[in-house]
Design an enzyme around this catalytic site. Structure first.
Site, PDB file in Angstrom:
ATOM      1  N   ASP A 159       0.842  -1.210   0.000  1.00  0.00           N
ATOM      2  CA  ASP A 159       0.000   0.000   0.000  1.00  0.00           C
ATOM      3  C   ASP A 159       0.872   1.253   0.000  1.00  0.00           C
ATOM      4  O   ASP A 159       0.591   2.229  -0.694  1.00  0.00           O
ATOM      5  CB  ASP A 159      -0.908  -0.011   1.233  1.00  0.00           C
ATOM      6  CG  ASP A 159      -1.624  -1.338   1.382  1.00  0.00           C
ATOM      7  OD1 ASP A 159      -2.485  -1.640   0.550  1.00  0.00           O
ATOM      8  OD2 ASP A 159      -1.291  -2.091   2.322  1.00  0.00           O
ATOM      9  N   HIS A 187      -4.552  -3.281   6.713  1.00  0.00           N
ATOM     10  CA  HIS A 187      -4.334  -3.561   5.292  1.00  0.00           C
ATOM     11  C   HIS A 187      -5.673  -4.003   4.712  1.00  0.00           C
ATOM     12  O   HIS A 187      -5.984  -5.186   4.626  1.00  0.00           O
ATOM     13  CB  HIS A 187      -3.274  -4.650   5.090  1.00  0.00           C
ATOM     14  CG  HIS A 187      -3.251  -5.162   3.688  1.00  0.00           C
ATOM     15  ND1 HIS A 187      -2.787  -4.407   2.637  1.00  0.00           N
ATOM     16  CD2 HIS A 187      -3.680  -6.328   3.141  1.00  0.00           C
ATOM     17  CE1 HIS A 187      -2.922  -5.092   1.513  1.00  0.00           C
ATOM     18  NE2 HIS A 187      -3.463  -6.257   1.798  1.00  0.00           N
TER      19      HIS A 187
HETATM   20  P1  NAI Z   1      -1.967 -18.283  -4.019  1.00  0.00           P
HETATM   21  O1  NAI Z   1      -3.314 -18.871  -3.833  1.00  0.00           O
HETATM   22  O2  NAI Z   1      -1.357 -18.235  -5.380  1.00  0.00           O
HETATM   23  O3  NAI Z   1      -0.925 -19.075  -3.101  1.00  0.00           O
HETATM   24  C1  NAI Z   1      -1.176 -19.402  -1.785  1.00  0.00           C
HETATM   25  C2  NAI Z   1      -0.471 -20.718  -1.506  1.00  0.00           C
HETATM   26  O4  NAI Z   1      -0.608 -20.995  -0.125  1.00  0.00           O
HETATM   27  C3  NAI Z   1      -1.053 -21.905  -2.266  1.00  0.00           C
HETATM   28  O5  NAI Z   1      -0.009 -22.550  -2.990  1.00  0.00           O
HETATM   29  C4  NAI Z   1      -1.626 -22.796  -1.162  1.00  0.00           C
HETATM   30  O6  NAI Z   1      -1.433 -24.178  -1.443  1.00  0.00           O
HETATM   31  C5  NAI Z   1      -0.798 -22.359   0.032  1.00  0.00           C
HETATM   32  N1  NAI Z   1      -1.450 -22.576   1.320  1.00  0.00           N
HETATM   33  C6  NAI Z   1      -2.749 -22.362   1.665  1.00  0.00           C
HETATM   34  N2  NAI Z   1      -2.953 -22.673   2.950  1.00  0.00           N
HETATM   35  C7  NAI Z   1      -1.766 -23.071   3.436  1.00  0.00           C
HETATM   36  C8  NAI Z   1      -1.338 -23.535   4.692  1.00  0.00           C
HETATM   37  N3  NAI Z   1      -2.202 -23.664   5.705  1.00  0.00           N
HETATM   38  N4  NAI Z   1      -0.034 -23.842   4.857  1.00  0.00           N
HETATM   39  C9  NAI Z   1       0.826 -23.731   3.846  1.00  0.00           C
HETATM   40  N5  NAI Z   1       0.478 -23.330   2.606  1.00  0.00           N
HETATM   41  C10 NAI Z   1      -0.806 -23.002   2.417  1.00  0.00           C
HETATM   42  O7  NAI Z   1      -2.022 -16.855  -3.355  1.00  0.00           O
HETATM   43  P2  NAI Z   1      -1.011 -15.630  -3.522  1.00  0.00           P
HETATM   44  O8  NAI Z   1      -1.415 -14.808  -4.672  1.00  0.00           O
HETATM   45  O9  NAI Z   1       0.386 -16.129  -3.457  1.00  0.00           O
HETATM   46  O10 NAI Z   1      -1.376 -14.781  -2.232  1.00  0.00           O
HETATM   47  C11 NAI Z   1      -1.114 -15.270  -0.932  1.00  0.00           C
HETATM   48  C12 NAI Z   1      -1.771 -14.403   0.121  1.00  0.00           C
HETATM   49  O11 NAI Z   1      -1.218 -13.101   0.111  1.00  0.00           O
HETATM   50  C13 NAI Z   1      -3.276 -14.197  -0.060  1.00  0.00           C
HETATM   51  O12 NAI Z   1      -3.876 -14.339   1.220  1.00  0.00           O
HETATM   52  C14 NAI Z   1      -3.397 -12.775  -0.515  1.00  0.00           C
HETATM   53  O13 NAI Z   1      -4.634 -12.211  -0.150  1.00  0.00           O
HETATM   54  C15 NAI Z   1      -2.259 -12.145   0.225  1.00  0.00           C
HETATM   55  N6  NAI Z   1      -1.810 -10.849  -0.298  1.00  0.00           N
HETATM   56  C16 NAI Z   1      -1.450  -9.896   0.625  1.00  0.00           C
HETATM   57  C17 NAI Z   1      -1.016  -8.655   0.225  1.00  0.00           C
HETATM   58  C18 NAI Z   1      -0.657  -7.602   1.238  1.00  0.00           C
HETATM   59  O14 NAI Z   1      -0.410  -6.449   0.819  1.00  0.00           O
HETATM   60  N7  NAI Z   1      -0.587  -7.858   2.524  1.00  0.00           N
HETATM   61  C19 NAI Z   1      -0.892  -8.333  -1.199  1.00  0.00           C
HETATM   62  C20 NAI Z   1      -1.235  -9.410  -2.088  1.00  0.00           C
HETATM   63  C21 NAI Z   1      -1.679 -10.622  -1.624  1.00  0.00           C
END
Ligand code: NAI
Length: 328
Positions: A159, A187
């Protein structure tokens, strides 16, 4: 000799994982004097994909990357970890009840907090990216009472970077001339990107950008809703920019902050600015002598106070909800 650290990353086979691991391994997060061992956690079903990512990491022949562990076991992933980067989570999906979301993530982050407490290094820092990141960090912190609460962080760096970029575009200046762009609060869409206290080339933003209506309106809206705009354009949520922000955020935590500057970080309040003690809230911070401190004394005008209260109330609501579910 170079220092060596263990970095655990959860959700490592996901979108953000695919962008962040290469940058951690190349030294962009911890610097060229720190060797890294990656300890990657994924759900059982994603381990084959994670193996592919590990093959690519090997194929980069990064001089600083000394070991890679792939596992679906929390304690293996967090064993002696100096940094735990929590990327994996279950973000809210269409039609999902808020209480269901909190319950699912409550389970994940309670287990992760306990495993951090049991297995990680005594100097561990936990950096939560997975959403809802403030409340996920709150849950992990409360599940790991043996670890000082000042080791838990959640990310508003994306952000902050988005806000800097928008201000630079509007002012027609280089993005590196925008400083102290604090995101206050959660956030989420209630975050307050505080342009009033940000600087462009050392001057108040409002001296350079005189279109206050834009600042109060479209600017804040653009930053708050940028995530949704990316999803609309790309068909997928922001990943490379989120990974970049996590690299920046952790870099900020572990490197001395230049004089006069601050960075945005969500961390447990000690009552600063009237934020309830223990709430994970985004503040202006500095790293000095290796210590991370919240910068006090920043003033908010009426507009700022209103925005501040909105995001604080939202975080109080999230805390009360997880409390009533018995998660903290
Ligand atoms: P994604 O869905 O591509 O990857 C998430 C991965 O986490 C998947 O491979 C899944 O198998 C794994 N996973 C799910 N539960 C798990 C667990 N209990 N233990 C271990 N692995 C687990 O998602 P992406 O795009 O990589 O985003 C990840 C997170 O980051 C989302 O929650 C998203 O909302 C968040 N995010 C946060 C931002 C911020 O500014 N704070 C910015 C962008 C995304």
């Amino acid at each position: 000799a170079k220092r060596r650290v263990k970095v655990a990353v959860t959700g490592a086979a996901g979108q953000i994982g695919y962008a962040i691991l290469f940058r951690i391994a190349s030294g962009q997060m911890l610097g060229p004097e720190t060797e890294v061992e990656l300890q990657l956690l994924e759900l059982e079903q994603a381990l084959p994909a994670l193996k592919g990512v590990a093959m690519e990491l090997e194929d980069c022949a990064f001089p600083l990357l000394k070991n890679i562990v792939l596992t679906s076991d929390l304690n293996t992933a967090f064993k002696d970890a100096n940094y735990v980067v929590c990327v994996g989570s279950v973000p809210r999906k269409e039609g999902m009840e808020r209480s269901d979301l909190l319950k699912i993530n409550g389970g994940i982050f309670t287990a992760q907090g306990k495993a951090v407490e049991k297995s990680a290094a005594s100097d561990v820092k936990v950096f939560v990216v997975g959403n809802p990141c403030n409340t996920n960090a709150l849950i992990a912190m409360n599940a790991a009472k043996g670890i000082p609460s000042d080791r838990f962080f959640a990310m508003t760096t994306l952000d902050e970077n988005r806000a800097k970029a928008q201000l630079a575009l509007k002012a027609g200046v280089d993005v590196s001339s925008v400083k102290n762009m604090t995101i206050w609060g959660n956030h989420s869409a209630t975050q307050y990107p505080d342009f009033y206290n940000a600087l462009i080339n050392g001057k108040p933003v409002t001296d350079i950008i005189t279109d206050t209506e834009w600042l109060k309106g479209d600017f804040i809206k653009t930053v708050q809703q940028r995530g949704a705009a990316i999803i609309k354009a790309r068909g997928l949520s922001s990943a490379a920019s989120a990974a970049n922000a996590a690299i920046d955020g952790i870099y900020n935590l572990v490197h001395e902050t230049p004089a006069g500057q601050t960075y945005s970080m969500c961390l447990a309040s000690n009552g600063e600015y009237g934020v309830d003690k223990g709430l994970i809230f985004s503040f202006p911070c500095r790293t000095e002598g290796g210590k991370i401190k919240i910068i006090e004394g920043i003033k908010h005008n009426e507009f700022g106070q209103e925005k501040f209260k909105l995001t604080l109330d939202e975080l109080r609501g999230e805390r009360d909800a997880v409390k009533s579910l018995g998660l903290i």
